[in-house]
Design a protein around this motif. Sequence first.
Motif, mmCIF file in Angstrom:
data_model
loop_
_atom_site.group_PDB
_atom_site.id
_atom_site.type_symbol
_atom_site.label_atom_id
_atom_site.label_comp_id
_atom_site.label_asym_id
_atom_site.label_seq_id
_atom_site.Cartn_x
_atom_site.Cartn_y
_atom_site.Cartn_z
ATOM 1 N N SER A 77 0.822 -1.203 0.000
ATOM 2 C CA SER A 77 0.000 0.000 0.000
ATOM 3 C C SER A 77 0.861 1.260 0.000
ATOM 4 O O SER A 77 0.580 2.208 -0.735
ATOM 5 C CB SER A 77 -0.932 -0.001 1.210
ATOM 6 O OG SER A 77 -1.644 1.208 1.269
ATOM 7 N N LEU A 78 1.913 1.277 0.804
ATOM 8 C CA LEU A 78 2.794 2.445 0.859
ATOM 9 C C LEU A 78 3.422 2.745 -0.496
ATOM 10 O O LEU A 78 3.428 3.892 -0.957
ATOM 11 C CB LEU A 78 3.910 2.218 1.886
ATOM 12 C CG LEU A 78 3.516 2.237 3.344
ATOM 13 C CD1 LEU A 78 4.698 1.819 4.206
ATOM 14 C CD2 LEU A 78 3.026 3.610 3.733
ATOM 15 N N CYS A 117 2.441 1.766 -3.467
ATOM 16 C CA CYS A 117 1.407 2.153 -4.435
ATOM 17 C C CYS A 117 1.010 3.612 -4.247
ATOM 18 O O CYS A 117 0.814 4.344 -5.223
ATOM 19 C CB CYS A 117 0.185 1.248 -4.308
ATOM 20 S SG CYS A 117 0.431 -0.416 -4.966
ATOM 21 N N GLN A 118 0.902 4.043 -2.990
ATOM 22 C CA GLN A 118 0.571 5.442 -2.724
ATOM 23 C C GLN A 118 1.634 6.366 -3.299
ATOM 24 O O GLN A 118 1.314 7.369 -3.939
ATOM 25 C CB GLN A 118 0.437 5.671 -1.221
ATOM 26 C CG GLN A 118 -0.797 5.052 -0.607
ATOM 27 C CD GLN A 118 -0.808 5.179 0.895
ATOM 28 O OE1 GLN A 118 -0.419 6.206 1.435
ATOM 29 N NE2 GLN A 118 -1.242 4.126 1.573
ATOM 30 N N GLN A 119 2.896 6.038 -3.079
ATOM 31 C CA GLN A 119 3.990 6.875 -3.575
ATOM 32 C C GLN A 119 4.049 6.902 -5.096
ATOM 33 O O GLN A 119 4.480 7.886 -5.687
ATOM 34 C CB GLN A 119 5.330 6.405 -3.008
ATOM 35 C CG GLN A 119 5.477 6.637 -1.533
ATOM 36 C CD GLN A 119 5.465 8.109 -1.180
ATOM 37 O OE1 GLN A 119 5.846 8.975 -1.954
ATOM 38 N NE2 GLN A 119 4.996 8.406 0.021
ATOM 39 N N GLN A 126 -0.623 5.194 -7.424
ATOM 40 C CA GLN A 126 -1.542 4.109 -7.774
ATOM 41 C C GLN A 126 -2.563 3.959 -6.639
ATOM 42 O O GLN A 126 -2.594 2.965 -5.924
ATOM 43 C CB GLN A 126 -0.773 2.809 -8.002
ATOM 44 C CG GLN A 126 0.209 2.887 -9.138
ATOM 45 C CD GLN A 126 1.051 1.629 -9.260
ATOM 46 O OE1 GLN A 126 1.040 0.751 -8.403
ATOM 47 N NE2 GLN A 126 1.829 1.549 -10.337
ATOM 48 N N LEU A 127 -3.387 4.988 -6.486
ATOM 49 C CA LEU A 127 -4.307 5.028 -5.356
ATOM 50 C C LEU A 127 -5.351 3.910 -5.364
ATOM 51 O O LEU A 127 -5.664 3.370 -4.297
ATOM 52 C CB LEU A 127 -4.954 6.400 -5.256
ATOM 53 C CG LEU A 127 -3.947 7.548 -5.002
ATOM 54 C CD1 LEU A 127 -4.662 8.871 -4.873
ATOM 55 C CD2 LEU A 127 -3.111 7.270 -3.778
ATOM 56 N N ALA A 151 -3.543 0.972 -3.954
ATOM 57 C CA ALA A 151 -3.260 1.187 -2.539
ATOM 58 C C ALA A 151 -4.516 0.983 -1.705
ATOM 59 O O ALA A 151 -4.486 0.342 -0.653
ATOM 60 C CB ALA A 151 -2.699 2.590 -2.318
ATOM 61 N N THR A 152 -5.630 1.507 -2.195
ATOM 62 C CA THR A 152 -6.903 1.346 -1.489
ATOM 63 C C THR A 152 -7.301 -0.121 -1.414
ATOM 64 O O THR A 152 -7.778 -0.595 -0.375
ATOM 65 C CB THR A 152 -8.002 2.168 -2.192
ATOM 66 O OG1 THR A 152 -7.591 3.541 -2.216
ATOM 67 C CG2 THR A 152 -9.332 2.054 -1.477
#
Length: 96
Positions: A59-60, A62-64, A67-68, A71-72
């Motif tokens: 998730s971390l 993907c957020q960076q 790729q929300l 991540a969600t």
Amino acid sequence: MKSQDPPNVKNLLNIPQLLQQGRELYEAGNFFKALTVWQQAAEAHQAQRDMLNQVSNISLACQQLGQLPQATTAIAESLRLLSSNGQEPQRSQVLA
């Protein structure tokens, strides 16, 4: 080729190293490579049936990478796994 371990077996033996490598790549700002390494660790965790730990770092990264949606999805999956996991001390630690 047969003398080499399959990637899953090799990753099972190297989960701590994969996690550390992912952290180092993440801290260096190389989020794509960190994501790739953490996904390998997640596959190894899954092979060990340690589903709770498999999505935390993905998730971390993907957020960076912006790729929300991914991540969600990873966050939702970890919350689902937490709600189905009977190990209360581990659950509380991960939720914190």
